[in-house]
Design a protein around this motif. Structure first.
Motif, PDB file in Angstrom:
ATOM      1  N   MET A 136      39.330  24.507  -2.343  1.00 15.97           N
ATOM      2  CA  MET A 136      39.590  23.345  -1.497  1.00 15.97           C
ATOM      3  C   MET A 136      39.362  22.064  -2.293  1.00 15.97           C
ATOM      4  SD  MET A 136      40.289  21.922   1.474  1.00 15.97           S
ATOM      5  CE  MET A 136      40.165  23.234   2.679  1.00 15.97           C
ATOM      6  N   VAL A 137      40.318  21.130  -2.244  1.00 17.07           N
ATOM      7  CA  VAL A 137      40.207  19.857  -2.953  1.00 17.07           C
ATOM      8  C   VAL A 137      39.885  18.747  -1.952  1.00 17.07           C
ATOM      9  CG1 VAL A 137      41.341  18.226  -4.498  1.00 17.07           C
ATOM     10  CG2 VAL A 137      41.914  20.665  -4.621  1.00 17.07           C
ATOM     11  N   LEU A 138      38.746  18.096  -2.147  1.00 15.72           N
ATOM     12  CA  LEU A 138      38.287  17.030  -1.258  1.00 15.72           C
ATOM     13  C   LEU A 138      37.607  15.933  -2.073  1.00 15.72           C
ATOM     14  CD1 LEU A 138      36.643  19.124   1.613  1.00 15.72           C
ATOM     15  CD2 LEU A 138      38.674  17.675   1.842  1.00 15.72           C
ATOM     16  N   PRO A 139      37.538  14.719  -1.514  1.00 12.79           N
ATOM     17  CA  PRO A 139      36.768  13.659  -2.184  1.00 12.79           C
ATOM     18  C   PRO A 139      35.268  13.975  -2.187  1.00 12.79           C
ATOM     19  CG  PRO A 139      38.347  12.747  -0.608  1.00 12.79           C
ATOM     20  CD  PRO A 139      38.282  14.226  -0.358  1.00 12.79           C
ATOM     21  N   ASP A 140      34.501  13.018  -2.672  1.00 13.46           N
ATOM     22  CA  ASP A 140      33.049  13.137  -2.728  1.00 13.46           C
ATOM     23  C   ASP A 140      32.471  13.524  -1.365  1.00 13.46           C
ATOM     24  OD1 ASP A 140      30.262  11.568  -2.368  1.00 13.46           O
ATOM     25  OD2 ASP A 140      30.515  12.141  -4.467  1.00 13.46           O
ATOM     26  N   PRO A 141      31.380  14.296  -1.322  1.00 19.12           N
ATOM     27  CA  PRO A 141      30.794  14.713  -0.039  1.00 19.12           C
ATOM     28  C   PRO A 141      30.416  13.555   0.881  1.00 19.12           C
ATOM     29  CG  PRO A 141      29.853  15.986  -1.833  1.00 19.12           C
ATOM     30  CD  PRO A 141      30.702  14.918  -2.465  1.00 19.12           C
ATOM     31  N   ALA A 142      30.137  12.373   0.313  1.00 19.32           N
ATOM     32  CA  ALA A 142      29.751  11.228   1.137  1.00 19.32           C
ATOM     33  C   ALA A 142      30.941  10.541   1.793  1.00 19.32           C
ATOM     34  CB  ALA A 142      28.981  10.212   0.293  1.00 19.32           C
ATOM     35  N   ALA A 143      32.152  10.855   1.352  1.00 22.42           N
ATOM     36  CA  ALA A 143      33.343  10.199   1.887  1.00 22.42           C
ATOM     37  C   ALA A 143      33.577  10.604   3.342  1.00 22.42           C
ATOM     38  CB  ALA A 143      34.561  10.563   1.044  1.00 22.42           C
ATOM     39  N   TYR A 144      34.015   9.639   4.142  1.00 22.28           N
ATOM     40  CA  TYR A 144      34.229   9.882   5.569  1.00 22.28           C
ATOM     41  C   TYR A 144      35.205  11.019   5.812  1.00 22.28           C
ATOM     42  CZ  TYR A 144      35.835   9.137  10.363  1.00 22.28           C
ATOM     43  OH  TYR A 144      36.189   9.310  11.681  1.00 22.28           O
ATOM     44  N   LEU A 264      34.279   8.008  20.577  1.00 18.26           N
ATOM     45  CA  LEU A 264      33.647   7.280  19.483  1.00 18.26           C
ATOM     46  C   LEU A 264      32.136   7.483  19.504  1.00 18.26           C
ATOM     47  CD1 LEU A 264      34.032   5.417  17.061  1.00 18.26           C
ATOM     48  CD2 LEU A 264      33.895   3.456  18.615  1.00 18.26           C
ATOM     49  N   ARG A 265      31.551   7.498  20.693  1.00 16.99           N
ATOM     50  CA  ARG A 265      30.101   7.723  20.791  1.00 16.99           C
ATOM     51  C   ARG A 265      29.726   9.144  20.387  1.00 16.99           C
ATOM     52  NH1 ARG A 265      27.227   3.638  22.759  1.00 16.99           N
ATOM     53  NH2 ARG A 265      28.296   1.998  23.949  1.00 16.99           N
ATOM     54  N   ASP A 266      30.629  10.082  20.562  1.00 21.31           N
ATOM     55  CA  ASP A 266      30.367  11.468  20.202  1.00 21.31           C
ATOM     56  C   ASP A 266      30.682  11.775  18.740  1.00 21.31           C
ATOM     57  OD1 ASP A 266      29.621  11.930  22.823  1.00 21.31           O
ATOM     58  OD2 ASP A 266      31.515  12.877  23.393  1.00 21.31           O
ATOM     59  N   LEU A 267      31.316  10.835  18.040  1.00 24.55           N
ATOM     60  CA  LEU A 267      31.833  11.093  16.704  1.00 24.55           C
ATOM     61  C   LEU A 267      30.745  11.487  15.713  1.00 24.55           C
ATOM     62  CD1 LEU A 267      34.130  11.054  14.590  1.00 24.55           C
ATOM     63  CD2 LEU A 267      33.681   8.589  14.297  1.00 24.55           C
ATOM     64  N   LEU A 268      29.647  10.755  15.683  1.00 22.51           N
ATOM     65  CA  LEU A 268      28.621  11.003  14.673  1.00 22.51           C
ATOM     66  C   LEU A 268      28.006  12.380  14.818  1.00 22.51           C
ATOM     67  CD1 LEU A 268      26.856   7.510  14.591  1.00 22.51           C
ATOM     68  CD2 LEU A 268      28.663   8.375  13.087  1.00 22.51           C
ATOM     69  N   ALA A 269      27.781  12.798  16.063  1.00 24.33           N
ATOM     70  CA  ALA A 269      27.228  14.138  16.281  1.00 24.33           C
ATOM     71  C   ALA A 269      28.213  15.206  15.803  1.00 24.33           C
ATOM     72  CB  ALA A 269      26.904  14.336  17.768  1.00 24.33           C
ATOM     73  N   TRP A 270      29.503  14.974  16.043  1.00 24.41           N
ATOM     74  CA  TRP A 270      30.509  15.942  15.606  1.00 24.41           C
ATOM     75  C   TRP A 270      30.542  16.026  14.073  1.00 24.41           C
ATOM     76  CZ3 TRP A 270      35.493  15.288  13.189  1.00 24.41           C
ATOM     77  CH2 TRP A 270      36.282  16.458  13.181  1.00 24.41           C
ATOM     78  N   LEU A 271      30.413  14.869  13.425  1.00 30.49           N
ATOM     79  CA  LEU A 271      30.399  14.839  11.961  1.00 30.49           C
ATOM     80  C   LEU A 271      29.129  15.404  11.380  1.00 30.49           C
ATOM     81  CD1 LEU A 271      31.854  11.252  11.332  1.00 30.49           C
ATOM     82  CD2 LEU A 271      33.052  13.419  10.962  1.00 30.49           C
ATOM     83  N   GLY A 272      28.083  15.471  12.212  1.00 28.15           N
ATOM     84  CA  GLY A 272      26.795  15.963  11.730  1.00 28.15           C
ATOM     85  C   GLY A 272      26.010  14.934  10.954  1.00 28.15           C
ATOM     86  N   ILE A 273      26.191  13.632  11.332  1.00 25.26           N
ATOM     87  CA  ILE A 273      25.451  12.564  10.625  1.00 25.26           C
ATOM     88  C   ILE A 273      24.748  11.651  11.614  1.00 25.26           C
ATOM     89  CG2 ILE A 273      26.950  12.574   8.633  1.00 25.26           C
ATOM     90  CD1 ILE A 273      28.461  10.240   9.748  1.00 25.26           C
TER      91      ILE A 273
END
Length: 273
Positions: A136-144, A264-273
């Motif tokens: 799998m090719v992805l940017p840096d782990p910190a990238a959104y 939008l309020r649920d986004l961070l929990a879904w991302l795990g951050i």
């Protein structure tokens, strides 16, 4: 204008935000276009001032645009309440400002943002399950978008911590890696230049993620519910007039969604951050 790029944060905010408040009641709308945005403040003002004017008219106040290029400056400005309004991508910044710093939701841009899992056109994969064990090719782990694609693949039963992942500096390199066999599958943003050029680069979309709010607009907690409602009405009706359609065309979006607050309020929990 370009000489501002080298200034420290204090100097930038003193000049831009201080100047915007020089008229007493002028409001500051911060614009952050993320890592893909340009570096010219005058260009950003020309691009977004029409939107600022439409929002300002809806609440009878002058709104001035300031361009925030660095993520550190965006984070600092939101944390310290330097911006009356902010429209920013990636969406985790507005989401954090709402969760941690008291900002309020107004809208997000349409269409929503998605992670696209892409493969070469001639790749044999038919479903997401087929890419398990592939590179799998992805940017840096910190990238959104890396976090976005990681969350989507997690929901699809693929744990990237157990997969082979090749890292690239930016999304633009993903097609190159796939074409030259440095990787098998890539993840990119639906709103990226890469996504708009897949036919040209010889790639196809294997999987499209769930939709998440894109380019949200938020305001400080001092805004009243009536003011927010007025702004939302103005944003929803932009497609109804020639002037409004011009505003949307300048920004490069189809319209504004004023019903995406919960997502939008649920986004961070879904991302795990």
């Amino acid at each position: 204008m370009r000489k501002w790029i080298g200034w420290g944060l204090a100097g930038v905010f003193t000049l831009l935000v201080g100047a915007a408040h020089a008229q007493g009641r002028d409001l500051v709308m911060a614009i952050s276009e993320g890592s893909s945005g340009g570096t010219d403040h005058a260009r950003v003002i020309a691009k977004y001032q029409g939107l600022a004017d439409a929002v300002g008219r809806s609440i009878n106040q002058k709104v001035n645009v300031v361009f925030i290029r660095e993520f550190s400056a965006l984070e600092d400005g939101l944390k310290n309440q330097r911006f009356d309004l902010a429209m920013a991508r990636p969406s985790d910044f507005p989401a954090r400002a709402m969760r941690d710093h008291g900002y309020q939701y107004v809208s997000s841009a349409q269409p929503d943002g998605r992670c696209l899992i892409i493969v070469p056109k001639d790749a044999p994969y038919k479903t997401v399950a087929d890419i398990r064990g592939k590179r799998m090719v992805l940017p840096d782990p910190a990238a959104y978008m890396t976090k976005f694609c990681t969350a989507e693949l997690r929901d699809q039963g693929i744990d990237l911590t157990k997969e082979r992942v090749e890292r690239v500096q930016e999304q633009g390199a993903v097609p190159f890696y796939l074409t030259n066999k440095f990787g098998d599958v890539g993840g990119v943003a639906s709103y990226s230049g890469v996504a708009k050029s897949l036919e040209k680069t010889g790639h196809r979309v294997l999987h499209t993620s769930v939709a998440q709010p894109y380019f949200p607009l938020i305001v400080k907690k001092s805004f009243t519910a009536a003011q927010i409602e007025s702004m939302q009405t103005a944003l929803r009706t932009l497609p109804d007039t020639e002037e409004g359609r011009g505003v949307l065309k300048n920004i490069g979006i189809d319209g504004f969604d004023t019903r995406s607050e919960k997502r939008l309020r649920d986004l961070l929990a879904w991302l795990g951050i």
